[in-house]
Design an enzyme around this catalytic site. Structure first.
Site, PDB file in Angstrom:
ATOM      1  N   SER A 130      -1.435   1.749   2.767  1.00 53.66           N
ATOM      2  CA  SER A 130      -2.767   2.007   2.234  1.00 53.66           C
ATOM      3  C   SER A 130      -2.722   2.094   0.720  1.00 53.66           C
ATOM      4  CB  SER A 130      -3.328   3.316   2.806  1.00 53.66           C
ATOM      5  OG  SER A 130      -4.613   3.573   2.280  1.00 53.66           O
ATOM      6  N   LYS A 184      -2.217   5.066  10.796  1.00 58.86           N
ATOM      7  CA  LYS A 184      -2.916   4.237   9.799  1.00 58.86           C
ATOM      8  C   LYS A 184      -4.311   3.856  10.295  1.00 58.86           C
ATOM      9  CE  LYS A 184      -3.431   1.601   6.115  1.00 58.86           C
ATOM     10  NZ  LYS A 184      -4.520   0.689   6.412  1.00 58.86           N
ATOM     11  N   ASN A 188      -7.868   4.700   8.500  1.00 63.92           N
ATOM     12  CA  ASN A 188      -8.939   3.750   8.205  1.00 63.92           C
ATOM     13  C   ASN A 188     -10.264   4.181   8.817  1.00 63.92           C
ATOM     14  OD1 ASN A 188      -6.762   2.357   7.120  1.00 63.92           O
ATOM     15  ND2 ASN A 188      -7.455   0.380   7.862  1.00 63.92           N
ATOM     16  N   GLU A 191     -11.631   6.684   6.623  1.00 61.76           N
ATOM     17  CA  GLU A 191     -12.122   5.937   5.454  1.00 61.76           C
ATOM     18  C   GLU A 191     -13.528   5.403   5.712  1.00 61.76           C
ATOM     19  OE1 GLU A 191     -10.981   1.574   3.849  1.00 61.76           O
ATOM     20  OE2 GLU A 191      -9.291   2.981   3.909  1.00 61.76           O
TER      21      GLU A 191
END
Length: 483
Positions: A130, A184, A188, A191
């Protein structure tokens, strides 16, 4: 051909090139390869000129240039492309060699590849990366998982190119098989939620307060000096104040139809699969889907009416502060939901995840780096078995402090006709989570009435019974199971 490179990297798009340059800066010799071989020569002649980076014009040549155990990192499109490269690499490698996938692969694919390659004597690692191109060049958040035997060989390289918090690298071993890619994926998803929450704050300021981009830019700048300090708030302030070559604010010229590459959707799907109510992430994904219906929305805007009053008539400064508090409270909920999802996945796959370490990995180099992650790390460092962030004193106090403003903002948005799906769903989750008795008892009664699905009594949890609600039903009932 001399074995000289410490690691090879396949894929010379911007992320691949920048990671290679970063590794070179840290003293590692990297062999670069790309399926379109001309890109190797272009890279060596331009961006990599004057470095110790070497190239290869075939995968056979690349592998021969590697020191043992041979380490090959893939930064290519997720899915079948990764499998195709693995198929070509396997015959060229020997037992104990390592393949690393640094793309946004689905963790289920990483699970499968780990098992398949283990059977062939090879070690497979799926690592989230990232931070975008800037992070790749100067320090990413790296989130590796897979075959633990590979980590001692990768640790010096990965931790050297990772972002640092003080002297601590934003990179550590996550867990077995697809654990790294799962973490991960959740990153996201958070995010997605964070971006949507910020956009809803922007929408409220623009639509109900009629603020200009530079005015909103100054607000974001001020917010970035508070609990909301984060990379996404920082860049939002910069975006608001950016002018194009005509001297006009660019943000207002961009078509309001958001794209997505799938990781947010994967997070929402897995939340459903594991029964975790990650409502903020899910609403953020649906908000992007709704934004893509641009033509339909243009048509609907001409005929579907909203409230007569669409502007806020109260104290502007006070309302902006309320929006800030609503955004902060919702952000806490989003992170709490993400960590709940990771904890449930750890149970499902028997992973041992260090949640404090995960927060540290995200604190630097990642898109969601923010002040709140320090508080999350402290919470899990003090209590690794913490069920949810919403039961930790710091976050309880923070939400209590923001609660009235949060409710006022969501209520005002509803009254003025401004969509705030992420802010509202975060508040709904909070109210649901703090409610001792929800109306699901009626759902259970309805299910038993029409489908004989049975229910539990409050006085006898764990014992499922069926009622003949009409007096002419049968005694036969369905078995109980969770879909």
């Amino acid at each position: 051909m001399a074995e000289q490179a410490d690691i090879a990297l396949i894929g010379l798009a911007v992320m691949g090139q920048n990671i290679i340059l970063n590794m070179n800066d840290q003293g590692y010799k990297v062999c670069a390869f790309n399926r379109t071989v001309s890109k190797v020569d272009d890279f060596l002649a331009n961006e990599a000129k004057g470095t110790n980076i070497i190239g290869a014009h075939s995968m056979e040549e690349m592998v021969k240039k590697l020191k043992k155990p041979k380490k090959v990192m893939l930064l290519v499109k997720a899915g079948s492309v990764v499998d195709a490269f693995i198929d070509k690499l396997v015959p060229l490698l020997e037992a104990g060699d390592i393949i690393i996938d640094g793309g946004n692969s689905e963790y289920t694919d990483t699970n499968r590849r780990c098992r398949d390659l283990k059977a062939k004597g090879l070690h497979y690692v799926g690592s989230g990366v990232s931070g975008g191109e800037e992070g790749a060049r100067h320090g990413s958040s790296l989130i590796p998982g897979g075959a633990p035997e590979a980590w001692p060989h990768l640790k010096p390289i990965f931790q050297s190119i990772a972002a640092k918090i003080g002297k601590e690298p934003c990179c550590d071993w996550v867990g077995d098989e697809g654990a790294g890619h799962f973490v991960k994926m959740v990153h996201n998803g958070i995010e997605y939620g964070d971006m949507q929450l910020i956009c809803e704050a922007y929408h409220l300021m623009r639509e109900t307060l009629e603020m200009t981009p530079p005015e909103m830019g100054k607000v974001f700048e001020a917010w970035n000096k508070t609990e909301l300090d984060s990379f996404l708030i920082e860049i939002s302030a910069l975006i608001m104040q950016y002018k194009d070559d005509k001297g006009e604010y660019l943000v207002e010229k961009i078509r309001d139809s958001a794209g997505q590459k799938g990781t947010g959707k994967w997070t929402a799907i897995n939340a459903l699969e594991f029964g975790v109510p990650a409502t903020v992430i899910s609403e953020a994904v649906f908000a992007r889907c709704l934004s893509s219906l641009k033509a339909d929305r243009v048509t609907a805007s001409r005929s579907l009416r909203g409230p007569a009053e669409t502007k806020y008539r109260g104290d502007k400064t006070a309302f902006i502060e309320s929006i800030r508090k609503a955004l902060y409270a919702s952000k806490i909920i989003s992170f709490a939901q993400g960590f709940m999802l990771m904890k449930q996945a750890a149970k499902e796959f028997n992973w041992t995840l260090n949640y404090g370490a995960i927060a540290l990995m995200w604190m630097g180099g990642s898109i969601i780096k923010s002040r709140i992650l320090r508080n999350i790390k402290e919470a899990f460092d003090q209590n690794p078995d913490l069920v949810t962030l919403l039961m930790e004193d710091f976050f309880v106090d923070a939400i209590h402090n923001c609660q009235k403003a949060w409710r006022d903002v969501v209520a005002t948005a509803v009254q003025l006709g401004v969509p705030t799906p992420a802010l509202a769903s975060a508040l709904a989750f909070y109210d649901g989570y703090r409610t001792e008795r929800l109306p699901a008892n009626l759902i259970q009664a309805q299910r038993d009435f029409f489908g004989a699905h049975k229910y539990e009594l409050l006085s006898k949890p764990g014992k499922f019974i069926h009622t003949d609600w009409t007096g002419h039903g049968g005694r036969v009932s369905s078995t109980t199971y969770d879909a």
